[in-house]
Design a protein around this motif. Structure first.
Motif, PDB file in Angstrom:
ATOM      1  N   ARG A  54       0.931  -1.304   0.070  1.00 48.88           N
ATOM      2  CA  ARG A  54      -0.035  -0.089   0.117  1.00 48.88           C
ATOM      3  C   ARG A  54       0.992   1.337   0.102  1.00 48.88           C
ATOM      4  NH1 ARG A  54      -5.279   0.814   3.427  1.00 48.88           N
ATOM      5  NH2 ARG A  54      -5.018  -1.495   3.291  1.00 48.88           N
ATOM      6  N   ARG A  55       1.854   0.966   0.778  1.00 51.44           N
ATOM      7  CA  ARG A  55       2.890   2.339   0.702  1.00 51.44           C
ATOM      8  C   ARG A  55       3.250   2.645  -0.562  1.00 51.44           C
ATOM      9  NH1 ARG A  55       8.252   2.626   0.795  1.00 51.44           N
ATOM     10  NH2 ARG A  55       8.411   0.428   1.252  1.00 51.44           N
ATOM     11  N   LEU A  56       3.882   1.739  -1.534  1.00 55.44           N
ATOM     12  CA  LEU A  56       4.405   2.108  -2.765  1.00 55.44           C
ATOM     13  C   LEU A  56       3.125   2.412  -3.844  1.00 55.44           C
ATOM     14  CD1 LEU A  56       6.661  -1.050  -3.361  1.00 55.44           C
ATOM     15  CD2 LEU A  56       7.140   1.328  -3.149  1.00 55.44           C
ATOM     16  N   PHE A  57       2.054   1.858  -3.392  1.00 54.73           N
ATOM     17  CA  PHE A  57       0.735   2.172  -4.184  1.00 54.73           C
ATOM     18  C   PHE A  57       0.552   3.801  -3.929  1.00 54.73           C
ATOM     19  CE2 PHE A  57      -3.218   2.200  -6.396  1.00 54.73           C
ATOM     20  CZ  PHE A  57      -3.272   0.965  -7.021  1.00 54.73           C
ATOM     21  N   ALA A  58       0.667   4.128  -2.810  1.00 56.49           N
ATOM     22  CA  ALA A  58       0.332   5.640  -2.326  1.00 56.49           C
ATOM     23  C   ALA A  58       1.413   6.447  -2.746  1.00 56.49           C
ATOM     24  CB  ALA A  58       0.239   5.764  -0.919  1.00 56.49           C
ATOM     25  N   ARG A  59       2.723   5.970  -2.878  1.00 57.30           N
ATOM     26  CA  ARG A  59       3.851   6.847  -3.281  1.00 57.30           C
ATOM     27  C   ARG A  59       3.743   7.197  -5.002  1.00 57.30           C
ATOM     28  NH1 ARG A  59       9.840   4.243  -2.793  1.00 57.30           N
ATOM     29  NH2 ARG A  59       8.903   4.659  -0.536  1.00 57.30           N
ATOM     30  N   SER A  60       2.940   6.129  -5.653  1.00 55.91           N
ATOM     31  CA  SER A  60       2.625   6.260  -7.077  1.00 55.91           C
ATOM     32  C   SER A  60       1.734   7.509  -7.190  1.00 55.91           C
ATOM     33  CB  SER A  60       2.176   5.298  -7.767  1.00 55.91           C
ATOM     34  OG  SER A  60       3.211   4.373  -7.960  1.00 55.91           O
ATOM     35  N   ALA A  61       0.486   7.533  -6.523  1.00 58.88           N
ATOM     36  CA  ALA A  61      -0.437   8.505  -6.458  1.00 58.88           C
ATOM     37  C   ALA A  61       0.007   9.870  -5.852  1.00 58.88           C
ATOM     38  CB  ALA A  61      -1.693   7.946  -5.549  1.00 58.88           C
ATOM     39  N   ALA A  62       1.101   9.704  -5.152  1.00 54.74           N
ATOM     40  CA  ALA A  62       1.750  11.177  -4.299  1.00 54.74           C
ATOM     41  C   ALA A  62       2.509  11.780  -5.254  1.00 54.74           C
ATOM     42  CB  ALA A  62       2.387  10.783  -2.946  1.00 54.74           C
ATOM     43  N   ARG A  63       2.654  11.294  -6.460  1.00 55.92           N
ATOM     44  CA  ARG A  63       3.490  12.017  -7.498  1.00 55.92           C
ATOM     45  C   ARG A  63       2.549  13.087  -7.931  1.00 55.92           C
ATOM     46  NH1 ARG A  63       4.414   9.112 -12.200  1.00 55.92           N
ATOM     47  NH2 ARG A  63       5.935  10.527 -12.682  1.00 55.92           N
ATOM     48  N   LEU A  64       1.258  12.615  -7.980  1.00 56.51           N
ATOM     49  CA  LEU A  64       0.480  13.603  -8.447  1.00 56.51           C
ATOM     50  C   LEU A  64      -0.316  14.532  -7.149  1.00 56.51           C
ATOM     51  CD1 LEU A  64      -1.651  11.269 -10.677  1.00 56.51           C
ATOM     52  CD2 LEU A  64      -0.009  13.030 -11.554  1.00 56.51           C
ATOM     53  N   VAL A  65      -0.568  14.013  -6.240  1.00 55.40           N
ATOM     54  CA  VAL A  65      -0.905  14.619  -5.015  1.00 55.40           C
ATOM     55  C   VAL A  65      -0.145  14.385  -4.013  1.00 55.40           C
ATOM     56  CG1 VAL A  65      -2.955  15.014  -3.638  1.00 55.40           C
ATOM     57  CG2 VAL A  65      -3.405  14.021  -5.876  1.00 55.40           C
ATOM     58  N   PRO A  66       0.877  15.302  -3.646  1.00 54.18           N
ATOM     59  CA  PRO A  66       1.909  14.867  -2.668  1.00 54.18           C
ATOM     60  C   PRO A  66       1.434  14.757  -1.189  1.00 54.18           C
ATOM     61  CG  PRO A  66       2.651  16.732  -4.386  1.00 54.18           C
ATOM     62  CD  PRO A  66       1.109  16.583  -4.411  1.00 54.18           C
ATOM     63  N   GLU A  67       0.372  15.421  -1.011  1.00 55.48           N
ATOM     64  CA  GLU A  67      -0.314  15.315   0.431  1.00 55.48           C
ATOM     65  C   GLU A  67      -0.668  13.664   0.937  1.00 55.48           C
ATOM     66  OE1 GLU A  67      -3.055  18.377   1.589  1.00 55.48           O
ATOM     67  OE2 GLU A  67      -2.415  19.507  -0.039  1.00 55.48           O
ATOM     68  N   LEU A  68      -0.740  12.906  -0.436  1.00 57.11           N
ATOM     69  CA  LEU A  68      -1.563  11.707  -0.274  1.00 57.11           C
ATOM     70  C   LEU A  68      -0.720  10.821   0.673  1.00 57.11           C
ATOM     71  CD1 LEU A  68      -3.948   9.973  -2.608  1.00 57.11           C
ATOM     72  CD2 LEU A  68      -2.208   8.700  -1.573  1.00 57.11           C
ATOM     73  N   THR A  69      -1.050   9.947   1.432  1.00 58.00           N
ATOM     74  CA  THR A  69      -0.140   8.973   2.075  1.00 58.00           C
ATOM     75  C   THR A  69      -1.144   7.583   2.288  1.00 58.00           C
ATOM     76  OG1 THR A  69      -1.066   9.037   4.296  1.00 58.00           O
ATOM     77  CG2 THR A  69       0.659  10.759   3.762  1.00 58.00           C
ATOM     78  N   ASP A  70      -0.382   6.603   2.781  1.00 55.05           N
ATOM     79  CA  ASP A  70      -1.135   5.280   2.667  1.00 55.05           C
ATOM     80  C   ASP A  70      -2.211   5.287   3.603  1.00 55.05           C
ATOM     81  OD1 ASP A  70       0.743   5.237   4.599  1.00 55.05           O
ATOM     82  OD2 ASP A  70       1.276   3.347   4.589  1.00 55.05           O
ATOM     83  N   LYS A  71      -2.369   6.164   4.889  1.00 53.41           N
ATOM     84  CA  LYS A  71      -3.199   6.055   5.574  1.00 53.41           C
ATOM     85  C   LYS A  71      -4.587   6.696   4.979  1.00 53.41           C
ATOM     86  CE  LYS A  71      -0.478   6.467   9.679  1.00 53.41           C
ATOM     87  NZ  LYS A  71       0.867   6.446   9.013  1.00 53.41           N
TER      88      LYS A  71
END
Length: 421
Positions: free
Chosen positions: A342-359
């Motif tokens: 989930r952490r890596l998945f969140a990291r991919s999305a955070a390239r677009l939305v930096p505030e986003l975390t796995d939580k």
């Protein structure tokens, strides 16, 4: 009232016996009750008044696989090369899908889409998409970082392409409306009618199902994940093998939905036919994040631990699969790693939305894409429709097939009419 009820019951029993009796004859049988098969049935009832049409579906309801398990995006056509079927169908289909939803009171919204370049090396690809959009006649606009923030306050990028015509809907409800309209126009439908045997004859096609046997002058194969098997069952050797790829999704927890207003996509990699992890607001207000693309171990492998030996053996025994692995193993390894983290998945999305975390992510149901794989290891990137004297096989109908279902169905219907006239 009792007499009327008895008459209605007798009529229903007669109709059931007629449907299930050996030798029932139709002009056309459509195999597959997903959005493409149902759009084809709907188009046939409009193109050919009075046609005897049967739709057979193995499940107990319509659109339970790819139709239901997708992002619900009405695609604009900006991604697809000029002259491709994808481009022509998507450009017409996006406009007509909005009109169809409005006409039939189905949920939809024209939200627009941002395609975001998060690094300078992605800028040339973004500019090529801009030029492609203009070549298609789309109204597209390049945005700088302040303009991005004005439209999507939590998205960051070097630049973005705004595609105003993109939107969202519920494609399963669209498919169900196609079925309703086709039935209203005279089409017959068999649910729980898995196809067991197909025999092509000079005068037509014989189809055996769990509901009974039916004859038709023409068969249309829109079986999605099983389209190559249906073709082989009919004695036709398809040009490609269906290899299932699972697309895994998360959704933003309610408190994080504020991070995305509409549709936010990365700049796609032209060497790979998947669009990458993106963020999509759905018509119910939820925001989906994904999908990745990993090999599914079953054609209906919606969970990573679902394995069907026949499906897996077919994939691993296909030379084209190993050629694909040699070509894209690095990308595949990254997709697999993201599947288990989930952490890596969140990291991919955070390239677009930096505030986003796995939580901010909660698990959401996955989908499986019926991807046609050619013997040389290339993933078929356009629609693949093949034809014999009595059959039409839709062997690859990837995204934007749902968006483009109306023009696709009409194109298939015209082929059918041409075969019979």
């Amino acid at each position: 009232m009792i007499k009327a009820f008895r008459r209605a019951s007798k009529r229903l029993d007669r109709d059931r016996r007629q449907r299930e009796a050996p030798g029932v004859r139709y002009d056309v049988i459509v195999v597959g009750g997903g959005i493409v098969g149902l759009a084809t049935a709907y188009a046939l009832t409009r193109e050919w008044a009075g046609a005897r049409l049967l739709v057979v579906e193995k499940e107990g309801n319509w659109g339970l696989h790819q139709t239901r398990r997708n992002s619900g995006v009405i695609h604009s056509g900006v991604y697809y090369p000029p002259g491709s079927l994808k481009a022509s169908y998507a450009l017409e289909g996006s406009r007509r899908m909005v009109e169809f939803c409005a006409e039939h009171d189905l949920p939809y919204e024209v939200t627009g889409k941002l395609i975001v370049a998060t690094s300078s090396r992605e800028l040339p690809r973004l500019h090529r998409l801009y030029e492609r959009g203009r070549a298609h006649g789309l109204t597209v606009e390049l945005l700088d970082p302040p303009a991005i923030a004005e439209r999507e306050p939590h998205v960051r990028g070097e630049a973005a392409l705004l595609v105003p015509t993109a939107g969202i809907t519920d494609f399963r409800r669209v498919a169900q409306k196609y079925a309703e309209l086709a039935e209203r126009n005279g089409a017959e439908t068999w649910l729980k009618a898995r196809v067991l045997k197909i025999v092509e004859r000079p005068d037509g096609v014989v189809v055996q199902t769990r509901r009974g046997e039916a004859h038709a002058r023409v068969l249309v194969n829109c079986a999605g994940l099983y389209s190559d098997r249906i073709a082989a069952l009919a004695g036709y050797r398809p040009c490609a093998r269906i290899v299932p790829f699972r697309g895994e999704y998360y959704e933003l927890v309610p408190g994080a939905r504020r991070l995305v207003r509409n549709l936010v996509y990365p700049v796609p990699d032209p060497a790979f036919p998947f669009l990458g992890v993106h963020l999509t607001r759905m018509v119910d207000g939820s925001v989906h994040v994904g999908p990745n693309a990993v090999l599914a171990l079953a054609r209906e492998g919606y969970h990573r631990f679902t394995i069907r030996p026949r499906d897996l053996v077919e994939t691993l025994g296909y030379p084209g699969f190993w050629r694909l692995v040699r070509r894209h193993w690095r990308v595949g390894a990254g997709e697999m790693a993201r599947s288990y983290s989930r952490r890596l998945f969140a990291r991919s999305a955070a390239r677009l939305v930096p505030e986003l975390t796995d939580k901010d992510l909660a698990w959401s149901p996955a989908g499986v894409r019926a991807q046609a794989l050619l013997p040389d290891g290339r993933l078929a990137d356009d629609f693949v429709i093949e034809q014999t004297r009595r059959m039409i096989h839709v062997l690859n109908a990837p995204s934007p097939a749902a968006t483009a279902s109306l023009p696709i169905g009409e194109a298939i219907a015209r082929r059918v009419v041409g075969m019979l006239t």
